[in-house]
Structures are given as structure tokens and as C-alpha cells.
Design an enzyme around this catalytic site. Structure first.
Site, mmCIF file in Angstrom:
data_model
loop_
_atom_site.group_PDB
_atom_site.id
_atom_site.type_symbol
_atom_site.label_atom_id
_atom_site.label_comp_id
_atom_site.label_asym_id
_atom_site.label_seq_id
_atom_site.Cartn_x
_atom_site.Cartn_y
_atom_site.Cartn_z
ATOM 1 N N LEU A 48 0.864 -1.172 0.000
ATOM 2 C CA LEU A 48 0.000 0.000 0.000
ATOM 3 C C LEU A 48 0.906 1.230 0.000
ATOM 4 C CD1 LEU A 48 -3.062 0.542 0.033
ATOM 5 C CD2 LEU A 48 -2.943 0.676 2.520
ATOM 6 N N ASP A 49 0.756 2.105 -1.007
ATOM 7 C CA ASP A 49 1.626 3.273 -1.143
ATOM 8 C C ASP A 49 1.628 4.133 0.129
ATOM 9 O OD1 ASP A 49 2.214 2.552 -3.730
ATOM 10 O OD2 ASP A 49 0.749 3.895 -4.645
ATOM 11 N N PRO A 50 2.749 4.826 0.407
ATOM 12 C CA PRO A 50 2.791 5.714 1.587
ATOM 13 C C PRO A 50 1.681 6.761 1.590
ATOM 14 C CG PRO A 50 5.004 5.354 0.759
ATOM 15 C CD PRO A 50 4.072 4.726 -0.238
ATOM 16 N N ALA A 52 -1.260 6.394 0.529
ATOM 17 C CA ALA A 52 -2.555 5.727 0.701
ATOM 18 C C ALA A 52 -2.720 5.292 2.148
ATOM 19 C CB ALA A 52 -2.657 4.521 -0.219
ATOM 20 N N ARG A 183 -3.907 4.164 -9.402
ATOM 21 C CA ARG A 183 -3.283 5.360 -9.988
ATOM 22 C C ARG A 183 -3.347 5.340 -11.516
ATOM 23 N NH1 ARG A 183 2.419 5.488 -8.613
ATOM 24 N NH2 ARG A 183 2.283 3.348 -7.897
#
Length: 315
Positions: A48-50, A52, A183
């Protein structure tokens, strides 16, 4: 030959369904959870992206053997697309690369959604963990290279427009399969609508089989960590924080479940096959779970009424 050092930490097993805050990376989250639980081993099921927030299932101990089953589970995201700008990272982190004064109408957005539902081809972002010739795409992108990332097949089960914000941005909810980049979805929709777009907020709300009711925040965990006063020699109790752990077997609800006896469990844990008894027991299955007294014993194949273990779990 040197002796192996003793493993550090507690031999705790199970899943922690972590509500990851914005700004924390997935690897950092795993390290934090491992430290809070003083666990021997930990790993996550899906980055999970930072930028997010939301559900990051983290496996502790024996549960790390079940990570692939959670990674393959359907995921639900709530996200906002800011129209009028495309960015290098397809989110707020990167610089603006394209702009437009146009803003899409609700009718235009709704008409586009069917194109992004079902099995589709998607090109991952330039800033992604995809490997190109052995290197991560984001490393190449940071060096200024534009890499040719091939499109991949993904599946989107549901994509809905939830609301329009006062700023004119669009809030969506998506249910999708493994490998989907939200994204990229914002980028591609913006191009189709001829107005450009990028993700401004992203939250993962579900990862099958876990739901929002399983989520645990960092604040809850930190409040439950056992503490001892300086100089005290006491045995710390981890009961409060361990109460947040979900049983390892919860990750395998997608597989056929086979109840076995304690004697059969002992044989399986030694790597031996056993005959599956019972009127409802499957005769054939590529993968199934064997449980004894409700506890996970092994994952294996069932062939001609015989359970053959492939992956065994400690009792």
C-alpha cells in the site's frame, strides 16, 4: 559449522489487519507491527503506497505461509480523482506533467465507467514496483528514464462514482483483483475524458477475506502494548495486544475445509498423507485445509480420498 542463533521474539501466529496511516510505507508498517508484538516473523499481503491509507493485512509467524491467498483476494478502494492535472507519479507526490482547463460532467464519467469494468488491459505507472530488465520501474523513473512497461490483464468487478466534491473532483469506489493500479485508472480515465487526472486520496477498505470490522489502528495497538516501569523485573502480559490477532486459518476460507482427528493431525505434521473420512469430505481437491479442533493443521491436495500435505503448520 557455526551454530544458528536463537530466533528473537515471540512465536506468535495470526493476522493483524492494520489500518495503515498516510505517510507510512508498507515495509515500515511491517517493522512497526513486528516490534509492537515482539514477533519472530512478519510480512504483509499486498503493498500500500505511503500516500494511501487503510487495510494492510500483516501476517505474523505461521500466518506468513498463507500470504499468497490473501494477496490473491479481491480488494476494495475508495479514491478521489483530481481532474485537470496529470502527474509523473499519477498521485500528489510527483510534479505536474500535463494540464487542462476542461472538467468532465457526471454524464461523461458515468458513460466511461463500463470501459473500466470486467477484464481489461492496464499499463502500470512509471513509478511502480514492476521489474524491467531486473530493475524496479520506480528506480529507473527516479533516474529520469521513461520505461516501456507492457500492459497487463486485470479484473475490475465494480467501479462506481460515489460523489463529486465541492472542488469538482470525483470520488469513486472500486472492487478489483490482484495487480490493479488505481493510480493508472485515474491517469487513463483522465486521458479518455480529455481533461487529465491523478489520485488525490486513496484508501483501501477491504482485502478479502477481511472487512472493515477487522481493522486495528496504530493508536489502539500502542495503547495495548505491555509496559513495565524502569527497573521492574516482571513477566509482561501481551494478552491485550494479542486480542487483535485474527486466526491464521481465516486467510484460507476460500479453500475446502476438512476436519480431522488429533491422530491424523499428528501424522500430517510429520508429512504423511491420511485418509479423509466423513460423508461430506471431498474426494478430489487441488488445495484444501485440514483442521483439528478448529485449528489449522495443513494445506494440501486431496486425491482419491487421501489428504496429502503440502504446507504444514505448527500446533
Amino acid at each position: 559449522m557455526g551454530r544458528r542463533g536463537k530466533k528473537k521474539g515471540r512465536p506468535i501466529s495470526g493476522w493483524l489487519v492494520f489500518d495503515k496511516p498516510i505517510g507510512m510505507g508498507s515495509t515500515d508498517a511491517v517493522s512497526k507491527i513486528k516490534w509492537l508484538f515482539q514477533a519472530e516473523k512478519a510480512g504483509h499481503a499486498g503493498t500500500l503506497d505511503p500516500l494511501a491509507s487503510g487495510m494492510l493485512p500483516i501476517a505474523l509467524g505461521e500466518a506468513t505461509k498463507t500470504v499468497p491467498y490473501v494477496q490473491d483476494g479481491a480488494k476494495v478502494y475508495r479514491f478521489t480523482v483530481a481532474w485537470g492535472e496529470e502527474r509523473s507519479t499519477d498521485d500528489l507526490e510527483g510534479p505536474v506533467t500535463k494540464t487542462s482547463e476542461k472538467r468532465p460532467s457526471e454524464a461523461e464519467i458515468l458513460a466511461l465507467l463500463p470501459k473500466y469494468t470486467g477484464v481489461i488491459m492496464q499499463i502500470p505507472p512509471q513509478f511502480s514496483a514492476i521489474k524491467i530488465a531486473g530493475e524496479r520501474a520506480y528506480d529507473l523513473a527516479r533516474e529520469g528514464e521513461t520505461v516501456d512497461i507492457p500492459a497487463r490483464e486485470i479484473e475490475i468487478g465494480r467501479l462506481e462514482l460515489i460523489e463529486t466534491t465541492p472542488e469538482g473532483n470525483s470520488v469513486f469506489e472500486i472492487e478489483c483483483g490482484k495487480g490493479t493500479y488505481v493510480r493508472s485508472l485515474a491517469r487513463d480515465m483522465g486521458r479518455d475524458l480529455e481533461c487529465f487526472g491523478h489520485i488525490s486520496t486513496l484508501r483501501r477498505t477491504e482485502v478479502d477475506p477481511f472487512t472493515a470490522e477487522d481493522l486495528v489502528t496504530l493508536e489502539q495497538l500502542e495503547a495495548a502494548v505491555p509496559k513495565a516501569e524502569e527497573g521492574e523485573e516482571v513477566v509482561l502480559s501481551y494478552d491485550a495486544i494479542d486480542a487483535y490477532i485474527v486466526d491464521t486459518g481465516a486467510a484460507l476460507e476460500c479453500l475446502p475445509q476438512v476436519a480431522i482427528t488429533d491422530d491424523a493431525a499428528a501424522k500430517i505434521r510429520l508429512g504423511n498423507p491420511v485418509i479423509i473420512r466423513g460423508r461430506d469430505a471431498p474426494v478430489e481437491a487441488e488445495e484444501a485445509c485440514a483442521t483439528a479442533r478448529g485449528k489449522l493443521v495443513a494445506i494440501g491436495a486431496i486425491e482419491a480420498g487421501m489428504f496429502k500435505p503440502k504446507r504444514v503448520f505448527a500446533g
